[in-house]
Design an enzyme around this catalytic site. Sequence first.
Site, PDB file in Angstrom:
ATOM      1  N   LYS A  75       0.865  -1.181   0.000  1.00 51.59           N
ATOM      2  CA  LYS A  75       0.000   0.000   0.000  1.00 51.59           C
ATOM      3  C   LYS A  75       0.900   1.229   0.000  1.00 51.59           C
ATOM      4  O   LYS A  75       1.932   1.244   0.681  1.00 51.59           O
ATOM      5  CB  LYS A  75      -0.884  -0.023   1.253  1.00 51.59           C
ATOM      6  N   SER A 150      -9.827   2.275   2.895  1.00 44.64           N
ATOM      7  CA  SER A 150      -8.924   3.046   2.058  1.00 44.64           C
ATOM      8  C   SER A 150      -7.947   2.165   1.275  1.00 44.64           C
ATOM      9  O   SER A 150      -7.340   2.636   0.331  1.00 44.64           O
ATOM     10  CB  SER A 150      -8.128   4.028   2.932  1.00 44.64           C
ATOM     11  N   SER A 174     -10.145  -0.119   7.025  1.00 41.91           N
ATOM     12  CA  SER A 174      -9.576  -0.032   5.679  1.00 41.91           C
ATOM     13  C   SER A 174      -8.915  -1.288   5.134  1.00 41.91           C
ATOM     14  O   SER A 174      -8.565  -1.325   3.966  1.00 41.91           O
ATOM     15  CB  SER A 174      -8.570   1.110   5.608  1.00 41.91           C
TER      16      SER A 174
HETATM   17  N1  GLN Z   1     -13.311   4.898   6.557  1.00 36.01           N
HETATM   18  C1  GLN Z   1     -12.579   5.243   7.731  1.00 36.01           C
HETATM   19  C2  GLN Z   1     -12.064   6.655   7.607  1.00 36.01           C
HETATM   20  O1  GLN Z   1     -12.289   7.254   6.634  1.00 36.01           O
HETATM   21  C3  GLN Z   1     -11.462   4.286   7.969  1.00 36.01           C
HETATM   22  C4  GLN Z   1     -10.293   4.484   7.103  1.00 36.01           C
HETATM   23  C5  GLN Z   1      -9.123   3.624   7.486  1.00 36.01           C
HETATM   24  O2  GLN Z   1      -9.294   2.591   8.124  1.00 36.01           O
HETATM   25  N2  GLN Z   1      -7.945   4.061   7.103  1.00 36.01           N
HETATM   26  O3  GLN Z   1     -11.453   7.184   8.474  1.00 36.01           O
END
Ligand code: GLN
Length: 483
Positions: A75, A150, A174
């Site tokens: 990632k 994400s 995410s």
């Molecule tokens: N959807 C959540 C956020 O926007 C989690 C994102 C994540 O786990 N990086 O913060």
Amino acid sequence: MHTKTITELAKSLRAKEFSSVELTHAYLDRIKQYSELNSFITVTEEQALTAANAADKALSLGNAPLLTGIPIAQKDIFCTYGVKTSCGSKMLDNFIAPYNATVVEKFNQAGAVMLGKLNMDEFAMGSSNETSFYGAVQNPWDINTVAGGSSGGSAAAVAARLAVAVTGTDTGGSIRQPAALCGITGLKPTYGRVSRYGMIAYASSLDQGGPMARNAEDAALLLQAMAGFDPKDSTSVDAPVPDYQESLTNSLAGLKIGLPKQFFSADLNPEIAKTLQAAIAEYQRLGAEVKEISMPMLEYAIPAYYVIASAECSANLSRYDGVRFGYRCDNPQDLTDLYTRSRGEAFGAEVKRRILMGTYALSAGYYDAYYLKAQKVRKLISDDFKRAFSEVDVIMGPVSPSTAFGIGEKIADPIEMYLADIYTIAINLAGLPALSIPAGFVNAMPVGLQIIGNYFDEARLLNVAHQYQQETDWHKQTPKGFE
Ligand code: GLN
């Protein structure tokens, strides 16, 4: 070659059915062929082939570690020495990392071959991969839908067989959410299990890196390489790392599964509910016992999380000032102009929204009402889990309230988007491990089953997932056109 799992590839490499260089070429070709998915931000072709060559030499000498010559991808939140590390943002579009994240270092030492860096929501803020400066990632199961966020590039790459396994990070879901929407296996470890050194910070008390793979067995191999104490990360935990392969085949007879009634309320999509019930019935056939539990604080997880995550991100992202690294605006008039225009021009709308919310929540006069209150709620949520784990071994539930939604469908409505995290973020607030495994399809789109464990119980989660994957073949399905 791309149809094989890590375990199968490792065997084939040792049997000399093909070399790591050939395997790497095969994956690089697929990455090119399916570039429209937009799952990669950077492809490190030359480095990959150099690493594959070295892997072939190591393999020919014998005794090479299991991941030697296996093509994976990172990632783009993990710093990679000499390679662009963008975090999905225009702010870091020109940033070449001067060092490796510990996770990257560990994969290098294990002999894995890095194919490139994967697309993600900007600074990991999002649930659909649509906030990325590099654009949305397409879900291989239906290219008009989101891959989830994400770690959307990570999930899409595994689902489309562009890498056998990858890394992701999970601050509020995410890893699990894109894994569910793309029909792969993703594990968010206990907070502190995997080093955060060199993993670009979003919300430091919640962020955790973890593996995303085709099945639990491969995820176990990845976690084995990633986990462990790191003196460079003061929040990493100095606890022994168990052998995750060894426990995969343990029997599930007598396993106690808790089903929180708040997870299976009338709000849950009935088709998803039906799919999950069938998965749970499979566990009962395997000898598990099911018990309804209640976790009344779960409903406060979203507001508490969005206050805490925003507060922490507003502090973490203050380092992007246009001075030391990253984007700098043209012809600044003075220092204030440099700060405001560099940040104003390089951060996207969602990141700005979070910084504003976080700064507000932390400001004098509001700190007690928002941040401190959210931290108290966080403690109550952890207590709910503590109570639950005194009665059951694992908790099961949905990962996402829906299957993958259309690209563009929710991006204009942040609240609607935040609600997609309803089943995942409480786990991060408590710091617990959890994984998502493919459990079926609704309207031909994958559905994930979430399995939550007690602290440092990753071995059990992988065992519980693996046993299910011995009985079912949801995880073996390949999206049409990517076979
Ligand atoms: N959807 C959540 C956020 O926007 C989690 C994102 C994540 O786990 N990086 O913060």
